[in-house]
Write an enzyme that holds these catalytic residues in place. Structure first.
Site, PDB file in Angstrom:
ATOM      1  N   ARG A  93      37.698 -87.917   0.521  1.00 21.92           N
ATOM      2  CA  ARG A  93      38.507 -88.714  -0.406  1.00 21.92           C
ATOM      3  C   ARG A  93      39.632 -89.402   0.368  1.00 21.92           C
ATOM      4  NH1 ARG A  93      40.918 -85.722  -4.860  1.00 21.92           N
ATOM      5  NH2 ARG A  93      41.229 -87.783  -5.743  1.00 21.92           N
ATOM      6  N   ARG A  98      44.555 -89.794   3.888  1.00 18.85           N
ATOM      7  CA  ARG A  98      45.900 -90.353   4.035  1.00 18.85           C
ATOM      8  C   ARG A  98      46.946 -89.283   4.343  1.00 18.85           C
ATOM      9  NH1 ARG A  98      45.340 -94.736  -0.869  1.00 18.85           N
ATOM     10  NH2 ARG A  98      43.793 -95.975   0.248  1.00 18.85           N
ATOM     11  N   ASP A 111      19.666 -86.623   3.053  1.00 24.44           N
ATOM     12  CA  ASP A 111      18.252 -86.984   2.996  1.00 24.44           C
ATOM     13  C   ASP A 111      17.739 -86.879   1.571  1.00 24.44           C
ATOM     14  OD1 ASP A 111      17.390 -87.310   5.881  1.00 24.44           O
ATOM     15  OD2 ASP A 111      18.404 -85.373   5.966  1.00 24.44           O
ATOM     16  N   GLU A 121      32.895 -80.915   8.070  1.00 23.79           N
ATOM     17  CA  GLU A 121      33.634 -80.748   9.317  1.00 23.79           C
ATOM     18  C   GLU A 121      35.035 -81.273   9.063  1.00 23.79           C
ATOM     19  OE1 GLU A 121      30.925 -83.264  10.712  1.00 23.79           O
ATOM     20  OE2 GLU A 121      29.373 -81.753  10.812  1.00 23.79           O
ATOM     21  N   TYR A 151      13.058 -84.663   2.369  1.00 21.86           N
ATOM     22  CA  TYR A 151      13.625 -83.907   3.481  1.00 21.86           C
ATOM     23  C   TYR A 151      12.978 -82.528   3.543  1.00 21.86           C
ATOM     24  CZ  TYR A 151      17.431 -81.568   6.082  1.00 21.86           C
ATOM     25  OH  TYR A 151      18.177 -80.859   6.973  1.00 21.86           O
TER      26      TYR A 151
END
Length: 173
Positions: A93, A98, A111, A121, A151
């Site tokens: 987001r 920010r 996928d 991460e 997938y």
């Protein structure tokens, strides 16, 4: 084309599955996903692509957890998602970015047929206090043109939690 929020809602339980689903997290063209209370951090400073890198669990308490700079944190979404016939995409987001907390999803585009929790991460450029269940990222759904296959990866499909890298498995082939 990106699906509108209304189209995401129309496809719930048919081609788009989000558990738990909360209507207040639906946006005009995406759905906000929340951060689970469990994180992983690698035990060693130096990581090796050809080896399994051990990671330890950290829990985010209700009063929050301050993330350190220069450290990679692996989190996951609170919501479990499954997609059929659309390409899911996750982005951090902008309100979170920010604040200097960057959320990079292992593969921004998922996928077709992905089924599981999204591993996030996370790294920050200055210390930041995070909280469990914060709306941390957004999932978008793209249409796909032409024939496709779902997938079928053995590494990350149908996961049950935060996942460290399994790149080392590629070297075993």
């Amino acid at each position: 084309m990106i699906l509108s929020g209304k189209e995401i809602e129309r496809n719930l339980g048919k081609k788009i599955f989000i558990e738990p689903f909360r209507k207040e997290q639906l946006n005009p063209n995406s759905y906000n996903l929340r951060l689970h209370h469990e994180l992983l951090v690698y035990e060693n400073y130096e990581l090796d692509m050809k080896k399994e890198n051990k990671a330890k669990k950290i829990m985010i308490p209700e009063e929050g957890l301050v993330l350190e700079t220069g450290k990679l944190y692996l989190g996951r979404t609170l919501e479990h998602t499954r997609t059929e016939g659309y390409v899911p995409m996750l982005e951090g987001r902008s309100s979170v970015g920010r604040l200097g907390l960057f959320i990079h999803v292992t593969a921004g585009f998922g996928d077709i047929g992905f089924n599981g929790y999204w591993t996030l991460e996370m790294f920050c450029i200055q210390p930041i206090r995070i909280y469990p269940q914060v709306e941390i990222c957004q999932i978008f759904y793209h249409t796909i043109e032409g024939e496709y296959e779902n997938y079928k990866s053995g590494k990350y499909q149908n996961n049950n939690g935060v996942q460290a890298s399994m790149l080392y498995k590629d070297f075993l082939k």
